[in-house]
Design a protein around this motif. Structure first.
Motif, PDB file in Angstrom:
ATOM      1  N   GLN A  35       0.817  -1.204   0.000  1.00  0.00           N
ATOM      2  CA  GLN A  35       0.000   0.000   0.000  1.00  0.00           C
ATOM      3  C   GLN A  35       0.859   1.265   0.000  1.00  0.00           C
ATOM      4  O   GLN A  35       2.057   1.223   0.284  1.00  0.00           O
ATOM      5  CB  GLN A  35      -0.916   0.007   1.239  1.00  0.00           C
ATOM      6  CG  GLN A  35      -1.843  -1.195   1.339  1.00  0.00           C
ATOM      7  CD  GLN A  35      -2.841  -1.241   0.202  1.00  0.00           C
ATOM      8  OE1 GLN A  35      -3.446  -0.226  -0.145  1.00  0.00           O
ATOM      9  NE2 GLN A  35      -3.026  -2.421  -0.381  1.00  0.00           N
ATOM     10  N   VAL A  36       0.222   2.378  -0.345  1.00  0.00           N
ATOM     11  CA  VAL A  36       0.881   3.688  -0.302  1.00  0.00           C
ATOM     12  C   VAL A  36       1.100   4.089   1.155  1.00  0.00           C
ATOM     13  O   VAL A  36       0.173   4.034   1.967  1.00  0.00           O
ATOM     14  CB  VAL A  36       0.025   4.743  -1.029  1.00  0.00           C
ATOM     15  CG1 VAL A  36       0.552   6.145  -0.774  1.00  0.00           C
ATOM     16  CG2 VAL A  36      -0.018   4.444  -2.525  1.00  0.00           C
ATOM     17  N   SER A  37       2.313   4.491   1.485  1.00  0.00           N
ATOM     18  CA  SER A  37       2.611   4.918   2.852  1.00  0.00           C
ATOM     19  C   SER A  37       2.032   6.301   3.126  1.00  0.00           C
ATOM     20  O   SER A  37       1.738   7.073   2.197  1.00  0.00           O
ATOM     21  CB  SER A  37       4.124   4.953   3.081  1.00  0.00           C
ATOM     22  OG  SER A  37       4.720   5.952   2.256  1.00  0.00           O
ATOM     23  N   GLU A  38       1.859   6.630   4.386  1.00  0.00           N
ATOM     24  CA  GLU A  38       1.371   7.961   4.756  1.00  0.00           C
ATOM     25  C   GLU A  38       2.334   9.034   4.266  1.00  0.00           C
ATOM     26  O   GLU A  38       1.920  10.123   3.858  1.00  0.00           O
ATOM     27  CB  GLU A  38       1.196   8.057   6.269  1.00  0.00           C
ATOM     28  CG  GLU A  38       0.061   7.202   6.816  1.00  0.00           C
ATOM     29  CD  GLU A  38      -0.146   7.425   8.306  1.00  0.00           C
ATOM     30  OE1 GLU A  38       0.475   8.367   8.859  1.00  0.00           O
ATOM     31  OE2 GLU A  38      -0.921   6.675   8.914  1.00  0.00           O
ATOM     32  N   SER A  75       6.192  -1.265   1.468  1.00  0.00           N
ATOM     33  CA  SER A  75       5.351  -0.069   1.403  1.00  0.00           C
ATOM     34  C   SER A  75       5.840   0.844   0.291  1.00  0.00           C
ATOM     35  O   SER A  75       7.048   0.923   0.016  1.00  0.00           O
ATOM     36  CB  SER A  75       5.393   0.671   2.748  1.00  0.00           C
ATOM     37  OG  SER A  75       4.605   1.837   2.699  1.00  0.00           O
ATOM     38  N   LEU A  76       4.915   1.528  -0.384  1.00  0.00           N
ATOM     39  CA  LEU A  76       5.267   2.499  -1.424  1.00  0.00           C
ATOM     40  C   LEU A  76       5.713   3.786  -0.757  1.00  0.00           C
ATOM     41  O   LEU A  76       4.933   4.459  -0.070  1.00  0.00           O
ATOM     42  CB  LEU A  76       4.062   2.748  -2.335  1.00  0.00           C
ATOM     43  CG  LEU A  76       3.709   1.591  -3.275  1.00  0.00           C
ATOM     44  CD1 LEU A  76       2.299   1.749  -3.820  1.00  0.00           C
ATOM     45  CD2 LEU A  76       4.712   1.518  -4.422  1.00  0.00           C
ATOM     46  N   THR A 117      -1.409   4.110  -8.591  1.00  0.00           N
ATOM     47  CA  THR A 117      -2.203   5.140  -9.272  1.00  0.00           C
ATOM     48  C   THR A 117      -3.594   5.283  -8.663  1.00  0.00           C
ATOM     49  O   THR A 117      -4.129   6.395  -8.573  1.00  0.00           O
ATOM     50  CB  THR A 117      -2.329   4.806 -10.764  1.00  0.00           C
ATOM     51  OG1 THR A 117      -2.900   3.489 -10.915  1.00  0.00           O
ATOM     52  CG2 THR A 117      -0.976   4.830 -11.433  1.00  0.00           C
ATOM     53  N   LYS A 118      -4.172   4.176  -8.231  1.00  0.00           N
ATOM     54  CA  LYS A 118      -5.517   4.231  -7.654  1.00  0.00           C
ATOM     55  C   LYS A 118      -5.529   5.043  -6.363  1.00  0.00           C
ATOM     56  O   LYS A 118      -6.404   5.887  -6.157  1.00  0.00           O
ATOM     57  CB  LYS A 118      -6.034   2.819  -7.387  1.00  0.00           C
ATOM     58  CG  LYS A 118      -7.452   2.779  -6.850  1.00  0.00           C
ATOM     59  CD  LYS A 118      -7.935   1.350  -6.684  1.00  0.00           C
ATOM     60  CE  LYS A 118      -9.364   1.306  -6.145  1.00  0.00           C
ATOM     61  NZ  LYS A 118      -9.839  -0.089  -5.985  1.00  0.00           N
ATOM     62  N   GLU A 119      -4.534   4.810  -5.487  1.00  0.00           N
ATOM     63  CA  GLU A 119      -4.527   5.497  -4.196  1.00  0.00           C
ATOM     64  C   GLU A 119      -4.079   6.954  -4.311  1.00  0.00           C
ATOM     65  O   GLU A 119      -4.444   7.786  -3.474  1.00  0.00           O
ATOM     66  CB  GLU A 119      -3.644   4.733  -3.207  1.00  0.00           C
ATOM     67  CG  GLU A 119      -4.186   3.347  -2.880  1.00  0.00           C
ATOM     68  CD  GLU A 119      -3.600   2.774  -1.614  1.00  0.00           C
ATOM     69  OE1 GLU A 119      -3.022   3.539  -0.809  1.00  0.00           O
ATOM     70  OE2 GLU A 119      -3.695   1.554  -1.417  1.00  0.00           O
ATOM     71  N   ASP A 162      -6.232   8.022  -9.950  1.00  0.00           N
ATOM     72  CA  ASP A 162      -6.054   7.618 -11.348  1.00  0.00           C
ATOM     73  C   ASP A 162      -6.186   8.798 -12.318  1.00  0.00           C
ATOM     74  O   ASP A 162      -5.458   8.875 -13.316  1.00  0.00           O
ATOM     75  CB  ASP A 162      -7.105   6.562 -11.733  1.00  0.00           C
ATOM     76  CG  ASP A 162      -6.847   5.227 -11.060  1.00  0.00           C
ATOM     77  OD1 ASP A 162      -5.679   4.836 -10.981  1.00  0.00           O
ATOM     78  OD2 ASP A 162      -7.811   4.586 -10.612  1.00  0.00           O
ATOM     79  N   TYR A 163      -7.099   9.687 -12.022  1.00  0.00           N
ATOM     80  CA  TYR A 163      -7.403  10.785 -12.940  1.00  0.00           C
ATOM     81  C   TYR A 163      -6.233  11.755 -13.093  1.00  0.00           C
ATOM     82  O   TYR A 163      -6.183  12.530 -14.058  1.00  0.00           O
ATOM     83  CB  TYR A 163      -8.638  11.556 -12.443  1.00  0.00           C
ATOM     84  CG  TYR A 163      -8.467  12.204 -11.085  1.00  0.00           C
ATOM     85  CD1 TYR A 163      -8.022  13.513 -10.965  1.00  0.00           C
ATOM     86  CD2 TYR A 163      -8.748  11.496  -9.920  1.00  0.00           C
ATOM     87  CE1 TYR A 163      -7.852  14.108  -9.718  1.00  0.00           C
ATOM     88  CE2 TYR A 163      -8.593  12.067  -8.673  1.00  0.00           C
ATOM     89  CZ  TYR A 163      -8.145  13.376  -8.574  1.00  0.00           C
ATOM     90  OH  TYR A 163      -7.971  13.960  -7.337  1.00  0.00           O
ATOM     91  N   ARG A 164      -5.295  11.740 -12.156  1.00  0.00           N
ATOM     92  CA  ARG A 164      -4.166  12.668 -12.230  1.00  0.00           C
ATOM     93  C   ARG A 164      -3.122  12.218 -13.249  1.00  0.00           C
ATOM     94  O   ARG A 164      -2.344  13.032 -13.745  1.00  0.00           O
ATOM     95  CB  ARG A 164      -3.506  12.812 -10.850  1.00  0.00           C
ATOM     96  CG  ARG A 164      -4.363  13.543  -9.821  1.00  0.00           C
ATOM     97  CD  ARG A 164      -3.525  13.933  -8.616  1.00  0.00           C
ATOM     98  NE  ARG A 164      -4.270  14.806  -7.720  1.00  0.00           N
ATOM     99  CZ  ARG A 164      -4.807  14.421  -6.569  1.00  0.00           C
ATOM    100  NH1 ARG A 164      -4.680  13.143  -6.193  1.00  0.00           N
ATOM    101  NH2 ARG A 164      -5.461  15.264  -5.818  1.00  0.00           N
ATOM    102  N   PHE A 165      -3.089  10.905 -13.550  1.00  0.00           N
ATOM    103  CA  PHE A 165      -2.071  10.367 -14.454  1.00  0.00           C
ATOM    104  C   PHE A 165      -2.673  10.214 -15.848  1.00  0.00           C
ATOM    105  O   PHE A 165      -3.414   9.270 -16.124  1.00  0.00           O
ATOM    106  CB  PHE A 165      -1.555   9.034 -13.912  1.00  0.00           C
ATOM    107  CG  PHE A 165      -0.885   9.152 -12.575  1.00  0.00           C
ATOM    108  CD1 PHE A 165       0.450   9.506 -12.474  1.00  0.00           C
ATOM    109  CD2 PHE A 165      -1.614   8.943 -11.400  1.00  0.00           C
ATOM    110  CE1 PHE A 165       1.062   9.634 -11.247  1.00  0.00           C
ATOM    111  CE2 PHE A 165      -1.020   9.075 -10.161  1.00  0.00           C
ATOM    112  CZ  PHE A 165       0.329   9.424 -10.076  1.00  0.00           C
TER     113      PHE A 165
END
Length: 372
Positions: A8-11, A37-38, A110-112, A115-118
Motif C-alpha cells: 500500500q501507499v505509505s502515509e 510499502s510504497l 495510481t488508484k490510491e 487515477d485521474y491525475r495520471f
C-alpha cells in the motif's frame, strides 16, 4: 480477478504527493517499494519546462533496481491541477521478485494517488526506453494513425457504402441505434489494462486482457502475455469472458499486429450470466474503442475457448490468397450495389451488422461468411 501484491501507499508518500500536487513545484518524484510499502525516494524541483527537466530522470535510474517515477507535466486538467506522467522502470537485471512486485503494485499506486491525475504512462526495461527520446517516440506512436492493409481499406469502403445505402433508403430522419444492449461501467483498472494494448510491442507489458462482470461493473480478470499457441488455454472455460488480444501475424509479406475480441460463453454458464454477457458484448467493444482508443479488427465468439487456436486466428486475420477478393470484384455491372456489398463482405469475412464470427469445429466445412 487480477493479482495484487498487497503493498500500500505509505502515509509519507500520500502526504508528499498531495503537497506536490498542491504547490506544483515538484517536477520528479521517485517512488520505491521499501519495507513492503510504497515510499517516496527522491525528488527534483521544477527548473524549466517539462522537456528541459526531463533529463533529471537519469539520476533516479539504477541498473538492477525498479522504480516508479512520477513526473509533473506542464499541462493542467479542468480542475486547475497539473497533470502527471507515470514512468514504470523495471530493468531486465532486476530480481524476479522485484519485477513481480512492481508489476502487480502499479495499479495500487495510481488508484490510491488518484487515477485521474495520471494522463499518460510509460514503461521501460532500459534507461533509453524511458529517456526523453524514448518518451518522444512513445508520444509519436500514440499520435500515429495505424496503417491499414488492403483488406482493412476494403472493409472500410464497404462500411461507408453500407452507411450511405442505409441513409439513402431510410432518409435522414430515421433514428439509428449503433450499440444495442446493456452498458455497464468499466472500471479504471480494466481501462488501464486495455490502454496498454495500444502501446508498442517493446513497451507493452501484456498482450492479453480478460474482462469479467463483478458487482454490476466490468472489471479486469487477468492481464498477461500470452503466445498465440496458448490463447485457447488462457481463456477460462468455466465461465463467460470478454477477451482482447493483440495478435501478431503476417499480411501481404509484412508483420503486423491486430486486436482481436473474443466473446466466450460456455453452455454450463448460468442463465443470468448468459444474458448479461450477450447483451453487453457490443457495448464493451464500443467502450474499449472510446476509452482506450483500441481498434478491434476481428470479433469472434464461441462456447468453447479451445476453438480459438493459433491456426484459426491466423486464418481469420490473414486468409489464404485464394480466398481473397480480386480487384475486379469491386465492380459488378450486372447486379445491384447491395448485392456487390454483400458478396464482398462474405469474401472478406465480415458481417453486414458488425457481428461476430463463430469458429467451426475441426473437420467441418467453414461457412463462407460471418454468422451473427
Amino acid at each position: 480477478m487480477s493479482h495484487q501484491s498487497g503493498i500500500q501507499v505509505s502515509e509519507e508518500l500520500a502526504k508528499t504527493f498531495a503537497e506536490a500536487v498542491a504547490d506544483g513545484n515538484t517536477r520528479i518524484l521517485r517512488v520505491s517499494i521499501i519495507n513492503e510499502s510504497l515510499t517516496p525516494n527522491g525528488s527534483t524541483p521544477v527548473k524549466g519546462n517539462f522537456e528541459q527537466d526531463y533529463d533529471d530522470i537519469t539520476s533516479f535510474l539504477e541498473d538492477t533496481t525498479p522504480a516508479y517515477i512520477l513526473m509533473r507535466l506542464d499541462t493542467k486538467a479542468s480542475s486547475g491541477e497539473y497533470e502527471w506522467l507515470l514512468v514504470t522502470y523495471v530493468p531486465d537485471h532486476a530480481k524476479v521478485r522485484d519485477k513481480m512486485l512492481y508489476a502487480s503494485t502499479r495499479n495500487t499506486l495510481t488508484k490510491e494517488l488518484g487515477d485521474y491525475r495520471f494522463t499518460d504512462t510509460l514503461y521501460g526495461t532500459l534507461s533509453s526506453e524511458v529517456s526523453l527520446d524514448g518518451y518522444r517516440k512513445h508520444q509519436k506512436h500514440k499520435a500515429a494513425e495505424a496503417p491499414l492493409t488492403q483488406r482493412e481499406r476494403e472493409l472500410a469502403e464497404i462500411k461507408q457504402a453500407e452507411a450511405k445505402a442505409v441513409s439513402d433508403y431510410q432518409g435522414t430522419t430515421t433514428r439509428k441505434s449503433y450499440a444495442p444492449g446493456v452498458a455497464f461501467p468499466v472500471t479504471e483498472k480494466a481501462q488501464e489494462a486495455l490502454r496498454v494494448l495500444n502501446q508498442s510491442k517493446e513497451a507493452r507489458e501484456h498482450n492479453f486482457v480478460s474482462l469479467v462482470f463483478d458487482k454490476e461493473t466490468i472489471d479486469l480478470d487477468t492481464a498477461s502475455h500470452v503466445p498465440r499457441s496458448e490463447i485457447k488455454n488462457a481463456i477460462p472455460a468455466h465461465a463467460p469472458r470478454f477477451t482482447f488480444y493483440v495478435c501478431e501475424h503476417e499480411s501481404d509479406g509484412n508483420t503486423q499486429e491486430s486486436i482481436v475480441f473474443v466473446y466466450t460463453c460456455p453452455p454450463s454458464s448460468k442463465i443470468r450470466e448468459k444474458m448479461l454477457y450477450s447483451a453487453s458484448r457490443a457495448n464493451i467493444i464500443k467502450a474499449a474503442e472510446s476509452m482506450a482508443d483500441l481498434k478491434v479488427v476481428k470479433k469472434l465468439e464461441t462456447s468453447d475457448p479451445t476453438d480459438i487456436t493459433e491456426e484459426y486466428l491466423l486464418e481469420e486475420l490473414a486468409p489464404p490468397v485464394s480466398t481473397r477478393p480480386s480487384s475486379s470484384s469491386s465492380v459488378d455491372s450486372r447486379g445491384s450495389g447491395s448485392s456487390v456489398v454483400s458478396d464482398r463482405i462474405q469474401m472478406l469475412g465480415g458481417t453486414r451488422a458488425g457481428g461476430f464470427k463463430r469458429p467451426v469445429p475441426p473437420g467441418r466445412r467453414r461457412p463462407t461468411g460471418n454468422q451473427s
